[in-house]
Design an enzyme around this catalytic site. Structure first.
Site, PDB file in Angstrom:
ATOM      1  CG  ASP A  87      -2.154   0.815   1.106  1.00  0.00           C
ATOM      2  OD1 ASP A  87      -3.235   0.218   1.179  1.00  0.00           O
ATOM      3  OD2 ASP A  87      -2.057   2.045   0.887  1.00  0.00           O
ATOM      4  CG  ASN A  88      -0.044   4.816  -2.413  1.00  0.00           C
ATOM      5  OD1 ASN A  88      -0.997   4.766  -1.658  1.00  0.00           O
ATOM      6  ND2 ASN A  88      -0.105   5.372  -3.612  1.00  0.00           N
TER       7      ASN A  88
ATOM      8  CG  ASP B  69       2.636   4.544  -6.345  1.00  0.00           C
ATOM      9  OD1 ASP B  69       2.000   3.967  -7.259  1.00  0.00           O
ATOM     10  OD2 ASP B  69       2.368   5.687  -5.939  1.00  0.00           O
ATOM     11  CB  ILE B  70       0.762  -0.786  -7.992  1.00  0.00           C
ATOM     12  CG1 ILE B  70      -0.450   0.135  -7.978  1.00  0.00           C
ATOM     13  CG2 ILE B  70       0.695  -1.826  -6.894  1.00  0.00           C
ATOM     14  CD1 ILE B  70      -1.731  -0.580  -8.365  1.00  0.00           C
TER      15      ILE B  70
ATOM     16  CB  ALA C 174      -3.963  -0.025  -5.007  1.00  0.00           C
TER      17      ALA C 174
ATOM     18  CE1 TYR D 268     -13.814   3.648  -8.990  1.00  0.00           C
ATOM     19  CE2 TYR D 268     -16.210   3.689  -9.086  1.00  0.00           C
ATOM     20  CZ  TYR D 268     -15.042   3.107  -8.659  1.00  0.00           C
ATOM     21  OH  TYR D 268     -15.088   1.977  -7.898  1.00  0.00           O
TER      22      TYR D 268
ATOM     23  NE  ARG E 121     -27.518   3.988  -6.607  1.00  0.00           N
ATOM     24  CZ  ARG E 121     -28.414   4.595  -7.392  1.00  0.00           C
ATOM     25  NH1 ARG E 121     -29.589   4.044  -7.587  1.00  0.00           N
ATOM     26  NH2 ARG E 121     -28.131   5.733  -7.977  1.00  0.00           N
TER      27      ARG E 121
END
Ligand code: UFG
Length: 324
Positions: free
Chosen positions: A31-32, A51-52, A74, A141, A221
């Site tokens: 994880d960053n 960071d990936i 991520a 997104y 929803r």
């Protein structure tokens, strides 16, 4: 299995780490810490801070251990933010996955479980959506996640890689330990916002729109408890390890609740101050998962109800409201 959870210090990633451990797996987190929390990662779990989008960071982790499965969480996921910062969303979400896949192929890691979203469907033409329903995202997104899905698909065609892609519907709730949950910063989602209003942590809930073509005029929803969602990841990884073929699954409860029904369910526990406001841009009237494929192929289904989601988030929000 030995599983690397990328983004495991975040909300859904950390819940998945908890479920992987409960099922007796070996787990590490990369994880960053841009939005994740170090203390969401249990002490016994190795945490690689990296960071990936930087291949050298990923290679360092893949060189350190041999992983059976990589799970990817991520991602940036706030819809209105994605509209303002499309370049950031493509860089983080798509370039992050591209680099991760490149490193996985190079190091011969064969399985990936990927978090996608119902946002890939855009404004669905049917109210109950199936995996093969029409997909036309209406924001960066959703587009970035659809691009990742396709990238994973084509990489699996070309290389020795298998995948499970999960399209989440509306995720909420918190682990029964109350150690992890959705943080209080930048809350925009209906259930935590309603609960904050009920707890007096915000003035009121504004329900966006009461003139939709639904039974009470408010949006409908499909809510899924984060623990049910996390368990699906354990099941999906096991499916790949058992030789299951690459596939895409909706994860939802297949039940729809209107925004007003959500507010009324919270008011069974605490009164909710609310009013109706104008519609929010980009909200489809009804979005419910057809989750029958996950049940048929993976043997997975939700166990926790809307009340379970609400009571767990309420308990978590009460707990963290007293902290810091
Ligand atoms: N809503 C309100 N008031 C609020 C917040 C939300 O009325 O203060 C309403 C929204 O208008 C919508 C419903 O509550 O009708 C649910 O909204 P959320 O923001 O909680 O969730 P969304 O359905 O917009 O989005 C969720 C995920 C996205 C994902 C999408 C896919 O958060 O990441 O589901 O369906 F893309």
């Amino acid at each position: 299995m030995n599983v690397l959870v990328v983004g495991g210090a975040g909300y859904i990633g950390s819940h998945t780490v908890y479920e992987l451990l409960r099922a007796g797996n070996q787990v590490s987190v990369m994880d960053n810490l841009s939005t994740g929390e170090r203390f969401f990662v249990p002490k016994q779990v190795p945490l690689y801070i990296g960071d990936i989008r930087k291949k050298e960071d990923v290679l360092k982790v893949l060189d350190d251990q041999k992983f059976d499965v990589v799970m990817h969480f991520a991602a940036k996921l706030i819809v209105p933010e994605s509209v303002k910062k499309p370049l950031d969303y493509y860089h983080n979400n798509v370039e992050g996955v591209r680099t991760l896949l490149e490193a996985m192929v190079e190091k011969n890691v064969k399985n990936i479980v990927f978090s996608s979203t119902a946002a890939v469907y855009g404004e669905p033409t049917e109210s109950v959506v199936k995996e093969d329903s029409f997909k036309e995202p209406i924001n960066p997104y959703g587009e970035s996640k659809l691009a990742c899905e396709k990238l994973i698909h084509w990489t699996a065609q070309a290389h020795d890689l298998n995948y499970v892609i999960f399209r989440y519907f509306n995720v909420a709730g918190a682990d029964s330990s109350l150690e992890i949950g959705l943080k209080k910063q930048q809350l925009t989602h209906l259930i935590p916002v309603t609960i904050e209003a009920a707890l007096g942590l915000r003035k009121e809930l504004v329900i966006f729109g009461d003139d939709y073509e639904t039974k009470d005029g408010t949006n409908i929803r499909d809510y899924i408890h984060v623990t049910d969602l996390a368990i699906a990841h354990v099941v999906g990884a096991k499916y790949l390890m058992d030789g299951g073929k690459s596939d895409i699954f909706n994860l939802g409860s297949a039940k729809g609740y209107s925004n007003l029904e959500v507010a009324n369910t919270v008011s069974k526990f605490l009164p909710v101050p609310f009013r109706f406001g104008p519609r929010r841009e980009g909200d489809p009237a009804i979005l419910i998962a057809d989750a029958s494929k996950a049940k048929r192929v993976l043997g997975w289904q939700t166990f926790l109800t809307l009340e379970d989601i609400i009571t767990s988030d309420l308990a978590y929000r009460e707990k963290i409201s007293k902290e810091r």
